[in-house]
Design an enzyme around this catalytic site. Structure first.
Site, mmCIF file in Angstrom:
data_model
loop_
_atom_site.group_PDB
_atom_site.id
_atom_site.type_symbol
_atom_site.label_atom_id
_atom_site.label_comp_id
_atom_site.label_asym_id
_atom_site.label_seq_id
_atom_site.Cartn_x
_atom_site.Cartn_y
_atom_site.Cartn_z
ATOM 1 N N ARG A 76 47.145 21.987 42.242
ATOM 2 C CA ARG A 76 46.292 22.020 41.040
ATOM 3 C C ARG A 76 45.296 23.173 41.116
ATOM 4 O O ARG A 76 45.022 23.842 40.128
ATOM 5 C CB ARG A 76 45.553 20.687 40.873
ATOM 6 C CG ARG A 76 46.399 19.633 40.183
ATOM 7 C CD ARG A 76 45.608 18.377 39.927
ATOM 8 N NE ARG A 76 44.566 18.539 38.913
ATOM 9 C CZ ARG A 76 43.555 17.690 38.751
ATOM 10 N NH1 ARG A 76 43.450 16.624 39.520
ATOM 11 N NH2 ARG A 76 42.657 17.885 37.809
ATOM 12 N N ASN A 108 35.587 17.892 32.820
ATOM 13 C CA ASN A 108 36.582 18.782 33.412
ATOM 14 C C ASN A 108 36.155 19.239 34.806
ATOM 15 O O ASN A 108 34.974 19.458 35.063
ATOM 16 C CB ASN A 108 36.819 19.983 32.505
ATOM 17 C CG ASN A 108 37.406 19.557 31.168
ATOM 18 O OD1 ASN A 108 37.812 18.399 31.020
ATOM 19 N ND2 ASN A 108 37.437 20.448 30.214
ATOM 20 N N ASP A 110 37.840 21.905 36.221
ATOM 21 C CA ASP A 110 38.551 23.171 36.403
ATOM 22 C C ASP A 110 37.648 24.397 36.521
ATOM 23 O O ASP A 110 38.139 25.501 36.789
ATOM 24 C CB ASP A 110 39.582 23.373 35.273
ATOM 25 C CG ASP A 110 38.953 23.310 33.879
ATOM 26 O OD1 ASP A 110 37.770 23.673 33.721
ATOM 27 O OD2 ASP A 110 39.667 22.889 32.943
ATOM 28 N N HIS A 143 32.607 14.731 36.591
ATOM 29 C CA HIS A 143 33.699 14.338 37.488
ATOM 30 C C HIS A 143 33.907 15.301 38.655
ATOM 31 O O HIS A 143 34.939 15.284 39.298
ATOM 32 C CB HIS A 143 34.999 14.164 36.682
ATOM 33 C CG HIS A 143 34.949 13.002 35.732
ATOM 34 N ND1 HIS A 143 35.831 12.827 34.689
ATOM 35 C CD2 HIS A 143 34.094 11.941 35.670
ATOM 36 C CE1 HIS A 143 35.524 11.713 34.031
ATOM 37 N NE2 HIS A 143 34.473 11.169 34.597
ATOM 38 N N CYS A 181 30.755 18.714 60.779
ATOM 39 C CA CYS A 181 31.024 17.560 61.658
ATOM 40 C C CYS A 181 32.500 17.416 62.036
ATOM 41 O O CYS A 181 32.848 16.551 62.823
ATOM 42 C CB CYS A 181 30.502 16.275 61.014
ATOM 43 S SG CYS A 181 31.545 15.650 59.691
ATOM 44 N N GLY A 218 38.083 17.501 22.773
ATOM 45 C CA GLY A 218 39.181 17.486 23.736
ATOM 46 C C GLY A 218 39.166 16.344 24.729
ATOM 47 O O GLY A 218 39.671 16.490 25.833
ATOM 48 N N SER A 220 40.090 12.081 25.240
ATOM 49 C CA SER A 220 40.678 10.866 24.676
ATOM 50 C C SER A 220 39.629 9.775 24.514
ATOM 51 O O SER A 220 39.905 8.748 23.897
ATOM 52 C CB SER A 220 41.819 10.368 25.574
ATOM 53 O OG SER A 220 41.320 10.116 26.879
HETATM 54 P P1 OAD Z 1 42.872 13.021 28.424
HETATM 55 O O1 OAD Z 1 44.145 13.608 28.933
HETATM 56 O O2 OAD Z 1 42.687 11.567 28.524
HETATM 57 O O3 OAD Z 1 42.697 13.421 26.897
HETATM 58 C C1 OAD Z 1 42.891 14.739 26.462
HETATM 59 C C2 OAD Z 1 42.530 14.810 24.992
HETATM 60 O O4 OAD Z 1 42.619 16.170 24.568
HETATM 61 C C3 OAD Z 1 43.457 14.006 24.067
HETATM 62 O O5 OAD Z 1 42.674 13.202 23.197
HETATM 63 C C4 OAD Z 1 44.222 15.081 23.288
HETATM 64 O O6 OAD Z 1 44.514 14.684 21.958
HETATM 65 C C5 OAD Z 1 43.216 16.219 23.307
HETATM 66 N N1 OAD Z 1 43.796 17.556 23.168
HETATM 67 C C6 OAD Z 1 45.013 18.003 23.516
HETATM 68 N N2 OAD Z 1 45.146 19.314 23.240
HETATM 69 C C7 OAD Z 1 43.967 19.718 22.690
HETATM 70 C C8 OAD Z 1 43.464 20.962 22.193
HETATM 71 N N3 OAD Z 1 44.205 22.061 22.191
HETATM 72 N N4 OAD Z 1 42.192 20.974 21.711
HETATM 73 C C9 OAD Z 1 41.439 19.871 21.695
HETATM 74 N N5 OAD Z 1 41.856 18.679 22.162
HETATM 75 C C10 OAD Z 1 43.110 18.601 22.658
HETATM 76 O O7 OAD Z 1 41.686 13.838 29.142
HETATM 77 P P2 OAD Z 1 40.147 13.407 29.309
HETATM 78 O O8 OAD Z 1 39.644 12.721 28.105
HETATM 79 O O9 OAD Z 1 39.413 14.603 29.788
HETATM 80 O O10 OAD Z 1 39.127 11.944 35.362
HETATM 81 O O11 OAD Z 1 40.257 12.371 30.487
HETATM 82 C C11 OAD Z 1 39.113 11.830 31.057
HETATM 83 C C12 OAD Z 1 39.246 11.701 32.543
HETATM 84 O O12 OAD Z 1 40.445 10.993 32.864
HETATM 85 C C13 OAD Z 1 39.411 13.015 33.272
HETATM 86 O O13 OAD Z 1 38.174 13.652 33.537
HETATM 87 C C14 OAD Z 1 40.083 12.607 34.531
HETATM 88 C C15 OAD Z 1 41.093 11.630 34.002
HETATM 89 O O14 OAD Z 1 41.501 10.640 34.898
HETATM 90 C C16 OAD Z 1 38.963 12.313 36.633
HETATM 91 O O15 OAD Z 1 39.628 13.170 37.158
HETATM 92 C C17 OAD Z 1 37.876 11.569 37.337
HETATM 93 ZN ZN ZN Z 2 30.999 16.667 57.669
#
Ligand code: OAD
Ligand code: ZN
Length: 276
Positions: A76, A108, A110, A143, A181, A218, A220
């Site tokens: 990743r 994010n 990234d 996160h 450590c 962006g 869900s």
């Molecule tokens: P999701 O994968 O759950 O949701 C991504 C969202 O982006 C969806 O609602 C899509 O419709 C939308 N999407 C897709 N393409 C897009 C674009 N070009 N422009 C705008 N929106 C777009 O991702 P997150 O909501 O970020 O946690 O997920 C939340 C958390 O779940 C993440 O931070 C991660 C994951 O498990 C950890 O890693 C702790």
């Molecule tokens: Zn350490």
């Protein structure tokens, strides 16, 4: 109707609300990086559609198989390092530079929001001074960050360069170790079942409660507590503006909901919305 495609005038109206707002919180999720080539999690081709998070993104998985977990995170990392900020990241970076009352809360990991400031500097060098770096304290990473590692024992963090896979040896020896450590390093991201950093979370909710606008792009809106950040703005009497190609659980509460990619819509929404 919630979720309908809005007329162009609606975009101008939303931009005006952002311009006039005292306090703006922008909440982003994986969708904001989709147009940069970073996979989302829950879309049809998302990471959690292809991989089991229980095997890769939990403390138990890391205890059971640190090598396997690291292999996946290294892949990743390599993938993310090949990606560049898109116009959505750049629009947010410009907005943060111009609006001191704005804060970015991101799920994010990234690093593309931070990288957008460097990209801005190379795209549009201002006449007499360099573009400043990401404004301190105004990017709240809920996160963590994929490009950083953290010691699983003493908590010391290290940047990515110091935690590349160690060459040679067997699989176990290739897992990066803490420079202080000697314990195993882990990616500095929040895994399922783990708490978010309390100070970062408190600050995100405090800013959201005070903000007159929360712009959500962006995500869900399924993963809490991050997904509750806009609710704090609503409770404070503020407005939620959503940008997403699809409806989400937040859509019915959004005053404006724009269906489309953030790389196109965020520049339109944030352009010129730089007063007061
Ligand atoms: P999701 O994968 O759950 O949701 C991504 C969202 O982006 C969806 O609602 C899509 O419709 C939308 N999407 C897709 N393409 C897009 C674009 N070009 N422009 C705008 N929106 C777009 O991702 P997150 O909501 O970020 O946690 O997920 C939340 C958390 O779940 C993440 O931070 C991660 C994951 O498990 C950890 O890693 C702790
Ligand atoms: Zn350490």
């Amino acid at each position: 109707m919630a979720g309908a495609i809005r007329a162009p005038g609606e975009l101008a109206a939303a931009r005006r609300r952002i311009t006039e707002a005292r306090g703006v919180v922008i909440l982003t999720g994986a969708g904001v990086s989709a147009e940069s080539g970073v996979p989302t999690f829950r879309d049809r081709t998302g990471l959690w559609a292809r991989f089991d998070p229980q095997e890769l993104a939990t403390p138990e998985a890391f205890r059971r198989d640190p090598e396997g977990v690291w292999e996946w995170y290294h892949l990743r990392r390599q993938a993310v390092l090949a990606c560049r900020p898109n116009p959505g990241h750049l629009a947010i970076a410009r907005f943060l530079l111009e609006r001191r009352d704005a804060v970015l809360v991101t799920q994010n990991v990234d690093g593309l929001h931070q990288l957008a400031f460097e990209t801005l500097g190379s795209l549009e060098p201002p006449p007499d001074r360099p573009v400043p770096p990401a404004p301190a304290g105004r990017i709240l990473e809920l996160h963590g960050n994929l490009l950083r590692s953290r010691c699983a024992e003493c908590g010391r963090t290290e940047d990515d360069a110091s935690s590349e896979p160690r060459p040679g040896g067997d699989r176990r020896e290739r897992v990066p170790r803490c420079g202080r450590c000697g314990s195993l390093l882990r990616p500095d991201v929040v895994w399922f079942g783990e708490m978010l950093d309390a100070a970062t979370l408190d600050e995100a909710f405090r800013r959201a409660a005070e903000a007159e606008v929360c712009l959500v792009a962006g995500t869900s809106a399924l993963v809490h507590p991050a997904a509750s950040v806009p609710l704090a703005t609503l409770r404070g009497g503020g407005l939620v503006i959503e940008v997403n190609p699809r409806e989400t659980p937040l859509t019915p509460s959004a005053g404006f909901s724009f269906r489309g990619p953030s790389g196109r819509l965020l520049p339109e929404l944030l352009r010129g919305a730089t007063a007061p």
